[in-house]
Design a protein around this motif. Structure first.
Motif, PDB file in Angstrom:
ATOM      1  N   ARG A   7      13.308  59.085 -15.949  1.00  0.00           N
ATOM      2  CA  ARG A   7      12.869  58.826 -14.580  1.00  0.00           C
ATOM      3  C   ARG A   7      14.087  58.723 -13.680  1.00  0.00           C
ATOM      4  O   ARG A   7      15.150  58.290 -14.098  1.00  0.00           O
ATOM      5  CB  ARG A   7      12.064  57.513 -14.503  1.00  0.00           C
ATOM      6  CG  ARG A   7      10.826  57.484 -15.359  1.00  0.00           C
ATOM      7  CD  ARG A   7       9.921  56.350 -14.944  1.00  0.00           C
ATOM      8  NE  ARG A   7      10.558  55.065 -15.025  1.00  0.00           N
ATOM      9  CZ  ARG A   7      10.192  54.097 -15.864  1.00  0.00           C
ATOM     10  NH1 ARG A   7       9.206  54.290 -16.695  1.00  0.00           N
ATOM     11  NH2 ARG A   7      10.810  52.940 -15.867  1.00  0.00           N
ATOM     12  N   ASP A  15       3.425  56.770  -6.897  1.00  0.00           N
ATOM     13  CA  ASP A  15       3.660  57.392  -8.204  1.00  0.00           C
ATOM     14  C   ASP A  15       2.645  56.896  -9.232  1.00  0.00           C
ATOM     15  O   ASP A  15       2.151  57.670 -10.057  1.00  0.00           O
ATOM     16  CB  ASP A  15       5.074  57.068  -8.703  1.00  0.00           C
ATOM     17  CG  ASP A  15       6.155  57.710  -7.865  1.00  0.00           C
ATOM     18  OD1 ASP A  15       5.936  58.824  -7.358  1.00  0.00           O
ATOM     19  OD2 ASP A  15       7.225  57.080  -7.707  1.00  0.00           O
ATOM     20  N   ILE A  16       2.365  55.603  -9.194  1.00  0.00           N
ATOM     21  CA  ILE A  16       1.400  55.037 -10.137  1.00  0.00           C
ATOM     22  C   ILE A  16       0.014  55.612  -9.876  1.00  0.00           C
ATOM     23  O   ILE A  16      -0.696  56.003 -10.811  1.00  0.00           O
ATOM     24  CB  ILE A  16       1.378  53.501 -10.034  1.00  0.00           C
ATOM     25  CG1 ILE A  16       2.768  52.915 -10.326  1.00  0.00           C
ATOM     26  CG2 ILE A  16       0.332  52.922 -10.976  1.00  0.00           C
ATOM     27  CD1 ILE A  16       3.347  53.291 -11.655  1.00  0.00           C
ATOM     28  N   ARG A  19      -0.738  58.997 -11.335  1.00  0.00           N
ATOM     29  CA  ARG A  19      -0.875  59.104 -12.791  1.00  0.00           C
ATOM     30  C   ARG A  19      -2.334  59.246 -13.233  1.00  0.00           C
ATOM     31  O   ARG A  19      -2.596  59.531 -14.405  1.00  0.00           O
ATOM     32  CB  ARG A  19      -0.302  57.852 -13.461  1.00  0.00           C
ATOM     33  CG  ARG A  19       1.201  57.698 -13.348  1.00  0.00           C
ATOM     34  CD  ARG A  19       1.928  58.625 -14.312  1.00  0.00           C
ATOM     35  NE  ARG A  19       3.347  58.354 -14.319  1.00  0.00           N
ATOM     36  CZ  ARG A  19       3.931  57.456 -15.090  1.00  0.00           C
ATOM     37  NH1 ARG A  19       3.216  56.727 -15.934  1.00  0.00           N
ATOM     38  NH2 ARG A  19       5.236  57.277 -15.024  1.00  0.00           N
ATOM     39  N   GLU A  23      -1.221  60.700 -17.128  1.00  0.00           N
ATOM     40  CA  GLU A  23      -0.365  60.009 -18.091  1.00  0.00           C
ATOM     41  C   GLU A  23      -0.672  58.514 -18.051  1.00  0.00           C
ATOM     42  O   GLU A  23      -0.784  57.938 -16.962  1.00  0.00           O
ATOM     43  CB  GLU A  23       1.110  60.247 -17.747  1.00  0.00           C
ATOM     44  CG  GLU A  23       2.084  59.608 -18.713  1.00  0.00           C
ATOM     45  CD  GLU A  23       3.528  59.841 -18.302  1.00  0.00           C
ATOM     46  OE1 GLU A  23       4.413  59.234 -18.924  1.00  0.00           O
ATOM     47  OE2 GLU A  23       3.765  60.626 -17.362  1.00  0.00           O
ATOM     48  N   VAL A  25      -0.467  54.581 -17.795  1.00  0.00           N
ATOM     49  CA  VAL A  25       0.443  53.678 -17.100  1.00  0.00           C
ATOM     50  C   VAL A  25       0.751  52.500 -18.031  1.00  0.00           C
ATOM     51  O   VAL A  25      -0.163  51.820 -18.506  1.00  0.00           O
ATOM     52  CB  VAL A  25      -0.178  53.162 -15.790  1.00  0.00           C
ATOM     53  CG1 VAL A  25       0.761  52.172 -15.105  1.00  0.00           C
ATOM     54  CG2 VAL A  25      -0.503  54.326 -14.855  1.00  0.00           C
ATOM     55  N   ASP A  44       6.267  51.295 -16.772  1.00  0.00           N
ATOM     56  CA  ASP A  44       6.112  51.861 -15.440  1.00  0.00           C
ATOM     57  C   ASP A  44       5.919  50.779 -14.381  1.00  0.00           C
ATOM     58  O   ASP A  44       6.316  50.942 -13.232  1.00  0.00           O
ATOM     59  CB  ASP A  44       4.902  52.804 -15.412  1.00  0.00           C
ATOM     60  CG  ASP A  44       4.975  53.864 -16.487  1.00  0.00           C
ATOM     61  OD1 ASP A  44       6.014  54.551 -16.555  1.00  0.00           O
ATOM     62  OD2 ASP A  44       4.021  53.989 -17.277  1.00  0.00           O
ATOM     63  N   ASP A 216      -6.877  53.888 -17.613  1.00  0.00           N
ATOM     64  CA  ASP A 216      -5.743  54.759 -17.289  1.00  0.00           C
ATOM     65  C   ASP A 216      -4.406  54.137 -17.665  1.00  0.00           C
ATOM     66  O   ASP A 216      -3.383  54.824 -17.663  1.00  0.00           O
ATOM     67  CB  ASP A 216      -5.736  55.080 -15.786  1.00  0.00           C
ATOM     68  CG  ASP A 216      -6.945  55.905 -15.377  1.00  0.00           C
ATOM     69  OD1 ASP A 216      -7.116  57.010 -15.915  1.00  0.00           O
ATOM     70  OD2 ASP A 216      -7.722  55.431 -14.521  1.00  0.00           O
TER      71      ASP A 216
END
Length: 276
Positions: A7, A15-16, A19, A23, A25, A44, A216
């Protein structure tokens, strides 16, 4: 040591949010600078949770946590972190009165700690407050299901959403927060099927804690998953270490050596030398 994605710079709430469906978290709590350094290398999100009141201050619940406590620990985590998105819990009584009160306290948290977002508990009744904060530049993470600040109303730390009526209510709560602008929603202590349903139906990432593998992302209290407190073993926590037992053994060995005058040994002391 496990590999982590490369990163650049600090992750943002945006950005979170991005996701979702891409991908998982990874989130853990952190309350101190040394622990934040460890979390930052692999996670993250570093959540400065109001669980600090119980974990570090010996309080019986999160209700006694103050703004000053959250700011103190938020600053400590910020000093130990450079990559994870830092989210700080708003303590009980700091936002429930209304959007204006919430903004004053959230703005203070962000200004004094340098965090990237705040987290608050509650469902649809908090939607106006979430929208008010987001419109004024304060990213918000929501929290539904078991909300520890409402433990007295809920009647304890029990699983939420077991009945169809409760499940539908929590689903609406989560969706309403997402629609109000929350960038993610924590789902705590829900049946797996409900965690999956909410994750499928709302547009922002769900962060589960006792809400099933289909969320998630996942979050745990770091002291729980590291086994710092052997007597506390909630069902949804997996122990990845047993540091409490190791620490106790080390302290006991130290005490024994001090009493036996085996510590300090020759290698731990300074020679006579000449006085300066």
């Amino acid at each position: 040591m496990s590999a982590t994605p490369e990163r650049k710079g600090r992750l943002s709430p945006g950005d979170i949010r991005a996701r979702k469906g891409i991908e998982p978290v990874v989130c853990l709590t952190a309350y101190t600078t040394p622990m934040a350094q460890l979390v930052d290398a692999h996670c993250d999100v570093a959540l400065v949770g109001d669980s600090v009141g119980m974990v570090l201050h010996g309080l019986p619940s999160t209700l006694g946590v103050t703004m000053e406590m959250m700011i103190l620990h938020g600053k400590a985590v910020a000093r130990g972190s450079s990559r994870a998105c830092i989210v700080v819990d708003m303590p009980f009584g700091s936002y429930e009165e209304g959007p204006e009160q919430a903004f004053r306290n959230a703005a203070r948290l962000m200004a004094e700690t340098g965090c990237q977002a705040v987290k608050l508990e509650g469902g649809r009744h908090m939607a106006e407050t979430v929208a008010f904060l987001v419109a004024r530049g304060i990213p918000v993470m929501g929290h539904v299901g078991l909300t520890p600040q409402s433990v007295n109303t809920l009647g304890g730390y029990k699983v939420q959403g077991r009945s169809h009526h409760e499940a539908d209510r929590i689903l609406v709560d989560a969706g309403t927060l997402a629609d109000a602008g929350a960038f993610a929603v924590v789902l705590e202590k829900l049946p797996t099927v409900l965690g999956r349903r909410i994750t499928q139906e709302i547009a922002v990432p769900t962060i589960g804690i006792g809400a099933g593998v289909d969320c998630d992302g996942q979050v745990l209290v770091i002291d729980d998953m590291l086994g710092l407190f052997s007597e506390f073993r909630p069902k949804f926590v997996k122990r990845y270490a047993e540091l409490g037992a190791s620490a106790e053994a080390g302290i006991a060995a130290y005490a024994d050596e001090v009493r036996a005058r085996a510590f300090p040994g020759p290698e731990h002391v300074f020679g006579e030398g000449n006085p300066e």
